[in-house]
Motif scaffolding. Sequence first.
Motif, PDB file in Angstrom:
ATOM      1  N   UNK A 169       0.854  -1.455  -0.149  1.00 34.85           N
ATOM      2  CA  UNK A 169      -0.192   0.090   0.122  1.00 34.85           C
ATOM      3  C   UNK A 169       0.732   1.118  -0.152  1.00 34.85           C
ATOM      4  N   UNK A 170       2.196   1.155  -0.252  1.00 40.02           N
ATOM      5  CA  UNK A 170       2.734   2.419  -0.256  1.00 40.02           C
ATOM      6  C   UNK A 170       2.812   3.277  -1.494  1.00 40.02           C
ATOM      7  N   UNK A 171       2.610   4.316  -1.694  1.00 38.07           N
ATOM      8  CA  UNK A 171       2.589   5.286  -2.821  1.00 38.07           C
ATOM      9  C   UNK A 171       3.241   6.664  -2.476  1.00 38.07           C
ATOM     10  N   UNK A 172       3.374   7.327  -3.609  1.00 44.14           N
ATOM     11  CA  UNK A 172       4.130   8.766  -3.693  1.00 44.14           C
ATOM     12  C   UNK A 172       3.601   9.278  -4.698  1.00 44.14           C
ATOM     13  N   UNK A 173       4.082  10.703  -4.816  1.00 44.25           N
ATOM     14  CA  UNK A 173       3.795  11.288  -5.987  1.00 44.25           C
ATOM     15  C   UNK A 173       4.416  12.973  -5.867  1.00 44.25           C
ATOM     16  N   UNK A 174       4.640  13.496  -6.916  1.00 43.39           N
ATOM     17  CA  UNK A 174       5.324  14.729  -7.042  1.00 43.39           C
ATOM     18  C   UNK A 174       4.738  15.610  -8.099  1.00 43.39           C
ATOM     19  N   UNK A 175       4.443  16.738  -7.941  1.00 43.40           N
ATOM     20  CA  UNK A 175       3.973  17.605  -9.110  1.00 43.40           C
ATOM     21  C   UNK A 175       4.142  19.201  -8.909  1.00 43.40           C
ATOM     22  N   UNK A 176       4.293  19.828 -10.106  1.00 44.66           N
ATOM     23  CA  UNK A 176       4.598  21.214  -9.744  1.00 44.66           C
ATOM     24  C   UNK A 176       3.237  22.024 -10.421  1.00 44.66           C
ATOM     25  N   UNK A 177       2.762  23.023  -9.677  1.00 40.30           N
ATOM     26  CA  UNK A 177       1.667  23.734 -10.152  1.00 40.30           C
ATOM     27  C   UNK A 177       2.248  24.901 -10.900  1.00 40.30           C
ATOM     28  N   UNK A 178       1.160  25.500 -11.589  1.00 31.70           N
ATOM     29  CA  UNK A 178       1.427  26.483 -12.431  1.00 31.70           C
ATOM     30  C   UNK A 178       1.940  27.868 -11.862  1.00 31.70           C
ATOM     31  N   UNK A 209      -6.098  10.908  -6.500  1.00 33.63           N
ATOM     32  CA  UNK A 209      -6.945  11.883  -5.957  1.00 33.63           C
ATOM     33  C   UNK A 209      -6.051  12.945  -5.390  1.00 33.63           C
ATOM     34  N   UNK A 210      -4.925  12.617  -4.679  1.00 35.90           N
ATOM     35  CA  UNK A 210      -3.884  13.732  -4.244  1.00 35.90           C
ATOM     36  C   UNK A 210      -3.584  14.571  -5.265  1.00 35.90           C
ATOM     37  N   UNK A 211      -3.144  14.002  -6.555  1.00 36.12           N
ATOM     38  CA  UNK A 211      -2.659  14.659  -7.488  1.00 36.12           C
ATOM     39  C   UNK A 211      -3.742  15.516  -8.142  1.00 36.12           C
ATOM     40  N   UNK A 212      -5.002  15.077  -8.262  1.00 34.73           N
ATOM     41  CA  UNK A 212      -6.044  15.856  -9.054  1.00 34.73           C
ATOM     42  C   UNK A 212      -6.466  17.109  -8.173  1.00 34.73           C
ATOM     43  N   UNK A 213      -6.616  16.916  -6.815  1.00 29.45           N
ATOM     44  CA  UNK A 213      -6.967  17.854  -5.984  1.00 29.45           C
ATOM     45  C   UNK A 213      -5.755  18.776  -5.763  1.00 29.45           C
ATOM     46  N   UNK A 214      -4.542  18.431  -5.835  1.00 26.05           N
ATOM     47  CA  UNK A 214      -3.372  19.257  -5.787  1.00 26.05           C
ATOM     48  C   UNK A 214      -3.327  20.259  -7.071  1.00 26.05           C
ATOM     49  N   UNK A 215      -3.596  19.646  -8.367  1.00 24.73           N
ATOM     50  CA  UNK A 215      -3.587  20.534  -9.536  1.00 24.73           C
ATOM     51  C   UNK A 215      -4.772  21.424  -9.648  1.00 24.73           C
ATOM     52  N   UNK A 216      -5.811  20.965  -8.571  1.00 20.46           N
ATOM     53  CA  UNK A 216      -7.221  21.841  -8.540  1.00 20.46           C
ATOM     54  C   UNK A 216      -6.875  22.977  -7.645  1.00 20.46           C
ATOM     55  N   UNK A 217      -5.741  23.254  -6.712  1.00 16.24           N
ATOM     56  CA  UNK A 217      -5.387  24.000  -5.851  1.00 16.24           C
ATOM     57  C   UNK A 217      -5.595  23.890  -4.522  1.00 16.24           C
ATOM     58  N   UNK A 218      -5.859  22.698  -3.902  1.00 15.30           N
ATOM     59  CA  UNK A 218      -6.154  22.522  -2.432  1.00 15.30           C
ATOM     60  C   UNK A 218      -4.915  21.958  -2.139  1.00 15.30           C
ATOM     61  N   UNK A 219      -4.858  22.455  -0.904  1.00 14.34           N
ATOM     62  CA  UNK A 219      -3.346  22.158  -0.135  1.00 14.34           C
ATOM     63  C   UNK A 219      -3.712  22.138   1.438  1.00 14.34           C
ATOM     64  N   UNK A 220      -3.015  21.499   2.315  1.00  9.57           N
ATOM     65  CA  UNK A 220      -2.880  21.663   3.631  1.00  9.57           C
ATOM     66  C   UNK A 220      -4.288  20.688   4.121  1.00  9.57           C
ATOM     67  N   UNK A 221      -4.835  21.351   5.100  1.00  7.89           N
ATOM     68  CA  UNK A 221      -5.949  20.726   5.936  1.00  7.89           C
ATOM     69  C   UNK A 221      -7.212  20.295   4.725  1.00  7.89           C
ATOM     70  N   UNK A 222      -7.386  21.316   3.973  1.00  6.99           N
ATOM     71  CA  UNK A 222      -8.466  21.071   2.784  1.00  6.99           C
ATOM     72  C   UNK A 222      -8.382  19.788   2.203  1.00  6.99           C
ATOM     73  N   UNK A 223      -7.181  19.713   1.690  1.00  5.73           N
ATOM     74  CA  UNK A 223      -6.739  18.556   0.696  1.00  5.73           C
ATOM     75  C   UNK A 223      -6.853  17.296   1.539  1.00  5.73           C
ATOM     76  N   UNK A 224      -6.175  17.218   2.896  1.00  3.91           N
ATOM     77  CA  UNK A 224      -6.080  16.080   3.471  1.00  3.91           C
ATOM     78  C   UNK A 224      -7.597  15.632   4.027  1.00  3.91           C
ATOM     79  N   UNK A 225      -8.478  16.695   4.399  1.00  2.00           N
ATOM     80  CA  UNK A 225      -9.946  16.417   4.639  1.00  2.00           C
ATOM     81  C   UNK A 225     -10.709  15.732   3.332  1.00  2.00           C
ATOM     82  N   UNK A 226     -10.421  16.098   2.445  1.00  2.00           N
ATOM     83  CA  UNK A 226     -10.883  15.695   1.071  1.00  2.00           C
ATOM     84  C   UNK A 226     -10.610  14.246   0.959  1.00  2.00           C
ATOM     85  N   UNK A 262       2.612  15.309   3.314  1.00  2.00           N
ATOM     86  CA  UNK A 262       2.735  16.231   2.167  1.00  2.00           C
ATOM     87  C   UNK A 262       3.510  17.201   2.700  1.00  2.00           C
ATOM     88  N   UNK A 263       4.236  17.804   1.397  1.00  2.00           N
ATOM     89  CA  UNK A 263       5.108  18.993   1.510  1.00  2.00           C
ATOM     90  C   UNK A 263       4.843  19.701   0.402  1.00  2.00           C
TER      91      UNK A 263
END
Length: 492
Positions: free
Chosen positions: A269-278, A306-323, A343-344
């Motif tokens: 169940x280990x997973x990771x990801x890295x993205x750069x937003x605009x 889901x994390x990548x989609x929410x991150x690219x949609x602009x969510x971060x921190x508590x809002x992202x983790x709650x979703x 998350x960093x």
Amino acid sequence: MPVPVPRQRAIPAVEGGQAHAASPSGGPAQAAPALGALSGQEPSSTRHGTSGDASHGVTADNADNDDAHDSGAAGGTAPLTLLVIEDDPAGALTVPELRDAAGRQIRVRTARNLTEAERLLTDDVQCVLLDLTLRTPGPATTSEGAAEAEADDELATLRHVLRLAPRHAVLALTPAEDTERGAEAVRVGAQDYLFRDELDSRLLSRAVRYAVERKRSDRAERRLTESKLRAQENARLERGLLPTPLLEGSSLRFAARYRPGRSRALLGGDFYDTVRTPDGTVHAMIGDVCGHGPDEAALGVELRIAWRALTLAGLCGDRLLSTLQQVLEHERDSDEIFATLCTVDIAPDGRRAGLCLAGHPAPLISRPARSRALVGGDAGADAGVPPVAELLPYENGGPALGLLPNARWPRQQVELGGEWSLMLYTDGLIEGRTGEGRERLGQDGMVDMVRRQLAEGLRGEELLRAAVNEVRDLNGGELTDDVAVLLLDRVA
């Protein structure tokens, strides 16, 4: 759908000599002992055993049983055993003395009905000879559909035997010259068919051996196909769990390493990801779904996407983790399933970052020695002094996802400096043992190990490879848990 050739040509000529010809009258060519009087045959009333597995197909749960069954059927030390299922009240059906390829006598058991056959169908039986005229208890049929009902009843009996003996070869015994019924039996699942009045010793012996080998070949081919499908599924899971980072336009260097635990063929169940937003912010995360296996891996893929989609949609921190917690709650199979996450989000200038921990161990950061005294400064590092490695703050972290409803995950601001290396990891890296005792490496042991490896000049992928290999060596072998490690470097 191919139609089987007649029985006489369906049996390969694997040994020299021809079968004895049938008598012109259509009866057996030579005398043979009756079923109940075969040499070495046990009376059916004195045998005891467990019923066969009535499940369909070959699964991981019965693979060991298949292997054991194959070993006895593949010309090993155990002779072949044939179970004959017939209920001829006149006792006219006779089975000649049978020999296997090594000349040993094939053991024969007889069952007069399906209930007795289930009791006698033990693991040492490799082949079943079923008389298609066997009747199963049922309501009487009307005269108008008697012929059709008769054929249906015979095929229903065969299907029942096939369900009763999914790992056994099955030979169908048909009335004289009833080629159409024999071909239909093979279509339903029997390995071959024989005519009732042609039970010649050589012919039947070869038919039994052929049917057993054909069944073994079919099972081996099916296991190979299943193995290929599992490998393809594993590859899809791997692409989902361990994606290509989206860092176009960033000066940060990326490296990652994954090692599955020894107790599983699938990824865990280990997973990771890295993205750069605009806006230039680089977002990185690493997580771990509790448990192991394809279900946990699939859930990890869902959370990662889901994390990548929410991150690219602009969510971060508590809002992202709650979703993400809502996604987990809807997708998990049990309320006991949870996931840890780190998350960093690194500012465009690379000097600051926001950190959120959801029950996950804190990242490790290494910086040149001058960074402690001059965080964010541009002065050069002290020559000959190894980098400093330490854990980022973890006191203000929140619970793992899926544990507490309405939980909160505060975002901590972290100063990184001008030059640094940030390592995110799963707990598989710190939970391995450090010798024969019960002591585990832990975060402090990991920090000491990385400091020493940095002092040796290891960086990037070489550092990750050395860290994972040393943790495995300290454990005395492969780790029981998966290990995922992600490294981001910024060079001033």
